[in-house]
Design a protein around this motif. Structure first.
Motif, PDB file in Angstrom:
ATOM      1  N   PRO A 214       0.615  -1.172  -0.006  1.00 10.83           N
ATOM      2  CA  PRO A 214       0.084  -0.106  -0.108  1.00 10.83           C
ATOM      3  C   PRO A 214       1.007   1.376  -0.089  1.00 10.83           C
ATOM      4  O   PRO A 214       0.354   2.139  -0.571  1.00 10.83           O
ATOM      5  N   LEU A 215       2.044   1.104   0.444  1.00 12.95           N
ATOM      6  CA  LEU A 215       2.764   2.334   0.502  1.00 12.95           C
ATOM      7  C   LEU A 215       3.817   2.568  -0.737  1.00 12.95           C
ATOM      8  O   LEU A 215       4.180   3.794  -1.233  1.00 12.95           O
ATOM      9  N   CYS A 216       4.217   1.653  -1.452  1.00 14.50           N
ATOM     10  CA  CYS A 216       4.936   1.393  -2.459  1.00 14.50           C
ATOM     11  C   CYS A 216       3.862   1.600  -4.027  1.00 14.50           C
ATOM     12  O   CYS A 216       4.374   2.395  -4.703  1.00 14.50           O
ATOM     13  N   ARG A 217       2.649   1.209  -3.669  1.00 15.68           N
ATOM     14  CA  ARG A 217       1.832   1.522  -4.945  1.00 15.68           C
ATOM     15  C   ARG A 217       0.408   1.514  -4.315  1.00 15.68           C
ATOM     16  O   ARG A 217      -0.377   0.649  -4.510  1.00 15.68           O
ATOM     17  N   GLN A 223      -1.425  -5.563  -7.474  1.00 18.22           N
ATOM     18  CA  GLN A 223      -0.546  -5.679  -8.631  1.00 18.22           C
ATOM     19  C   GLN A 223       0.924  -5.780  -8.188  1.00 18.22           C
ATOM     20  O   GLN A 223       1.751  -6.221  -8.734  1.00 18.22           O
ATOM     21  N   TRP A 224       1.241  -4.722  -7.377  1.00 17.68           N
ATOM     22  CA  TRP A 224       2.581  -4.488  -7.125  1.00 17.68           C
ATOM     23  C   TRP A 224       3.360  -5.622  -6.367  1.00 17.68           C
ATOM     24  O   TRP A 224       4.077  -6.050  -6.767  1.00 17.68           O
ATOM     25  N   ARG A 225       2.392  -6.099  -5.575  1.00 20.38           N
ATOM     26  CA  ARG A 225       2.742  -7.528  -4.899  1.00 20.38           C
ATOM     27  C   ARG A 225       2.908  -8.648  -5.677  1.00 20.38           C
ATOM     28  O   ARG A 225       4.027  -9.530  -5.599  1.00 20.38           O
ATOM     29  N   HIS A 226       2.106  -8.768  -6.792  1.00 24.59           N
ATOM     30  CA  HIS A 226       2.388  -9.859  -7.655  1.00 24.59           C
ATOM     31  C   HIS A 226       3.400  -9.799  -8.443  1.00 24.59           C
ATOM     32  O   HIS A 226       4.081 -10.899  -8.942  1.00 24.59           O
ATOM     33  N   THR A 227       3.571  -8.340  -8.905  1.00 25.40           N
ATOM     34  CA  THR A 227       4.808  -8.339  -9.681  1.00 25.40           C
ATOM     35  C   THR A 227       6.009  -8.665  -9.065  1.00 25.40           C
ATOM     36  O   THR A 227       7.151  -9.358  -9.439  1.00 25.40           O
ATOM     37  N   GLN A 228       6.277  -8.156  -7.622  1.00 26.43           N
ATOM     38  CA  GLN A 228       7.253  -8.828  -6.812  1.00 26.43           C
ATOM     39  C   GLN A 228       7.455 -10.131  -6.708  1.00 26.43           C
ATOM     40  O   GLN A 228       8.553 -10.708  -6.588  1.00 26.43           O
ATOM     41  N   GLN A 229       6.489 -10.725  -6.601  1.00 22.57           N
ATOM     42  CA  GLN A 229       6.436 -12.465  -6.298  1.00 22.57           C
ATOM     43  C   GLN A 229       6.772 -13.071  -7.605  1.00 22.57           C
ATOM     44  O   GLN A 229       7.569 -14.081  -7.483  1.00 22.57           O
ATOM     45  N   LYS A 230       6.646 -12.441  -8.803  1.00 24.26           N
ATOM     46  CA  LYS A 230       7.089 -13.225 -10.015  1.00 24.26           C
ATOM     47  C   LYS A 230       8.519 -12.879 -10.121  1.00 24.26           C
ATOM     48  O   LYS A 230       9.154 -13.747 -10.624  1.00 24.26           O
ATOM     49  N   ARG A 231       9.018 -11.647  -9.568  1.00 23.01           N
ATOM     50  CA  ARG A 231      10.390 -11.209  -9.821  1.00 23.01           C
ATOM     51  C   ARG A 231      11.094 -12.479  -8.959  1.00 23.01           C
ATOM     52  O   ARG A 231      12.242 -12.938  -9.084  1.00 23.01           O
ATOM     53  N   LEU A 232      10.715 -12.551  -7.726  1.00 23.75           N
ATOM     54  CA  LEU A 232      11.209 -13.621  -6.940  1.00 23.75           C
ATOM     55  C   LEU A 232      11.337 -14.951  -7.412  1.00 23.75           C
ATOM     56  O   LEU A 232      12.410 -15.654  -7.422  1.00 23.75           O
ATOM     57  N   THR A 253      11.073   7.163  11.420  1.00 27.56           N
ATOM     58  CA  THR A 253       9.666   6.609  11.631  1.00 27.56           C
ATOM     59  C   THR A 253      10.034   4.830  12.399  1.00 27.56           C
ATOM     60  O   THR A 253      10.988   4.495  12.061  1.00 27.56           O
ATOM     61  N   PRO A 254       9.186   4.817  13.527  1.00 28.02           N
ATOM     62  CA  PRO A 254       9.378   3.795  14.294  1.00 28.02           C
ATOM     63  C   PRO A 254       9.234   2.381  13.300  1.00 28.02           C
ATOM     64  O   PRO A 254       8.522   2.384  12.317  1.00 28.02           O
ATOM     65  N   ASP A 255       9.958   1.278  13.494  1.00 27.52           N
ATOM     66  CA  ASP A 255       9.708   0.046  12.795  1.00 27.52           C
ATOM     67  C   ASP A 255       8.489  -0.630  12.902  1.00 27.52           C
ATOM     68  O   ASP A 255       7.901  -0.878  11.534  1.00 27.52           O
ATOM     69  N   GLU A 256       7.584  -0.206  13.874  1.00 26.28           N
ATOM     70  CA  GLU A 256       6.144  -0.828  13.444  1.00 26.28           C
ATOM     71  C   GLU A 256       5.295   0.069  12.721  1.00 26.28           C
ATOM     72  O   GLU A 256       4.150  -0.431  12.325  1.00 26.28           O
ATOM     73  N   GLU A 257       5.759   1.070  12.569  1.00 24.80           N
ATOM     74  CA  GLU A 257       4.965   1.887  11.401  1.00 24.80           C
ATOM     75  C   GLU A 257       5.690   1.930   9.952  1.00 24.80           C
ATOM     76  O   GLU A 257       5.442   2.844   8.997  1.00 24.80           O
ATOM     77  N   ALA A 258       6.946   1.120   9.946  1.00 27.97           N
ATOM     78  CA  ALA A 258       7.243   1.036   8.627  1.00 27.97           C
ATOM     79  C   ALA A 258       7.499  -0.221   7.725  1.00 27.97           C
ATOM     80  O   ALA A 258       8.645  -0.964   7.897  1.00 27.97           O
ATOM     81  N   PRO A 259       6.646  -0.521   7.178  1.00 28.46           N
ATOM     82  CA  PRO A 259       6.536  -2.066   6.896  1.00 28.46           C
ATOM     83  C   PRO A 259       7.599  -2.136   5.549  1.00 28.46           C
ATOM     84  O   PRO A 259       8.105  -3.087   5.318  1.00 28.46           O
ATOM     85  N   VAL A 260       7.788  -1.144   4.884  1.00 23.99           N
ATOM     86  CA  VAL A 260       8.767  -1.163   3.665  1.00 23.99           C
ATOM     87  C   VAL A 260      10.096  -1.175   4.216  1.00 23.99           C
ATOM     88  O   VAL A 260      10.761  -2.189   3.645  1.00 23.99           O
ATOM     89  N   ARG A 261      10.532  -0.695   5.140  1.00 19.05           N
ATOM     90  CA  ARG A 261      11.728  -0.841   5.910  1.00 19.05           C
ATOM     91  C   ARG A 261      11.965  -2.100   6.334  1.00 19.05           C
ATOM     92  O   ARG A 261      12.978  -3.068   6.053  1.00 19.05           O
ATOM     93  N   LEU A 262      10.877  -2.730   6.912  1.00 23.68           N
ATOM     94  CA  LEU A 262      10.972  -4.205   7.368  1.00 23.68           C
ATOM     95  C   LEU A 262      11.017  -5.226   6.441  1.00 23.68           C
ATOM     96  O   LEU A 262      11.987  -6.235   6.446  1.00 23.68           O
ATOM     97  N   GLY A 263      10.388  -5.052   5.210  1.00 23.63           N
ATOM     98  CA  GLY A 263      10.569  -5.924   4.391  1.00 23.63           C
ATOM     99  C   GLY A 263      11.811  -5.702   3.584  1.00 23.63           C
ATOM    100  O   GLY A 263      12.288  -6.576   3.333  1.00 23.63           O
TER     101      GLY A 263
END
Length: 335
Positions: A214-217, A223-232, A253-263
């Protein structure tokens, strides 16, 4: 069912003499081996109350819940002793030629336990991790399990034993899959050495991508998630990391509010455990479905019933009894 009425006699030296049971070769409140097997069978699968009800339903006589509980736990203790004797043997004495590929997985599940003591009032409950290990030869339908409340080292020893039983040999490649927990990856290398290759569970990785999407697109997160899964799946891990890097949250930004950083951190720290194209090319799983299924039908089906809390030792005994059954060794404690 046969009912027998006998007399209780008294002599000058004894007030309680029952000659009939001795003549018949039975004892009051005794249970045949066959009945003990039935009670253990029901008590291993269902609550002890329901197990007692099943005896009445299928065999037509009543038996106390405490008898079901005592019998089940007694034989569960025997099952644990038998399996611990097996685990005490060396597991690295391997045949020269065995299965080409063996799949090995490990994970933990939380079991609700209570301290031993008087059952007055509500005793405090605590959740303790029980670790389950599993192994299966590629293209086989037979899975071998092991479980313990013990240390990581004890878990690793059980992992070695179940993998050996599943077909581990000197010629084997061990395909280990896990959720990325450090202890699983470390013990994979510790137990199997150069024969093993560890792979992060694809669906666990996908959860990180789904959280970041949701933060990346924002307009098209799926669609963004499926694209990354196909890349993997085709091995384009650097492209996935770049896609995450472009949307990293500010450092404040705290880690619990930073899902992109965690991924991003999760993938960057496990670059050697993301070879999905290699696994797919060999027809090996990229998810940890085997261990997840094992959790459900080996441990959780009995140990995590609603409202259930176990004494630590009793949960451990029942877990070993259910593992023994899942490994098709049920008859070994009765013969």
């Amino acid at each position: 069912m046969v009912s027998v009425v006998d007399r209780i006699w008294r002599s000058a030296s004894q007030n309680y003499i029952r000659p009939l049971p001795g003549r018949l070769g039975v004892k009051p409140r005794g249970r045949s081996r066959r009945l003990e097997r039935v009670l253990t069978d029901f008590g291993c699968e269902h609550s002890f109350v329901r197990a007692a009800g099943s005896v009445l339903e299928h065999y037509g006589f009543e038996i106390g819940v405490s008898a079901v509980r005592g019998t089940t736990l007694a034989h569960a203790q025997r099952a644990r002793a038998q399996m611990q004797e097996q685990y005490a043997q060396p597991f690295r004495i391997l045949p020269a030629v065995a299965q080409t590929h063996v799949i090995a997985e490990a994970d933990g599940t939380m079991i609700c336990t209570v301290e031993a003591g008087p059952r007055k009032g509500k005793r405090p409950r605590q959740w303790q991790e029980m670790r389950l290990v599993a192994a299966q030869a590629k293209d086989s339908s037979t899975t071998i399990y092991g479980a313990t409340f013990g240390s990581v080292e004890q878990t690793a020893r059980r992992w070695g034993h179940v993998t050996r039983q599943a077909g581990w040999g000197l010629n084997s490649r061990i395909h280990t899959v896990g959720d990325g927990a450090e202890w699983i990856q470390l013990q994979s290398h510790e137990v199997f050495g150069e024969q093993a290759h560890f792979l992060c569970d694809f669906f666990h990785v996908s959860e990180y991508l789904a959280a970041a999407a949701p933060l990346c697109r924002p307009n098209q997160p799926e669609q963004w998630r499926h694209t990354q899964q196909k890349r993997l799946k085709r091995g384009a891990v650097p492209a996935v990391i770049v896609a995450l890097t472009e949307h990293l949250e500010p450092q404040a930004t705290p880690d619990e509010e930073a899902p992109v950083r965690l991924g991003h951190r999760y993938l960057s720290n496990r670059l050697d455990a993301l070879d999905y194209p290699g696994a797919l090319a060999l027809g090996l799983p990229i998810g940890s479905g085997m261990i997840e299924s094992g959790h459900r039908h080996v441990l959780q089906a009995r140990l995590k019933k609603a409202g259930t809390a176990w004494l630590h030792d009793h949960a451990d005994q029942i877990a070993h009894l259910r593992v023994l059954r899942a490994n098709n060794q049920w008859s070994s404690i009765w013969n």
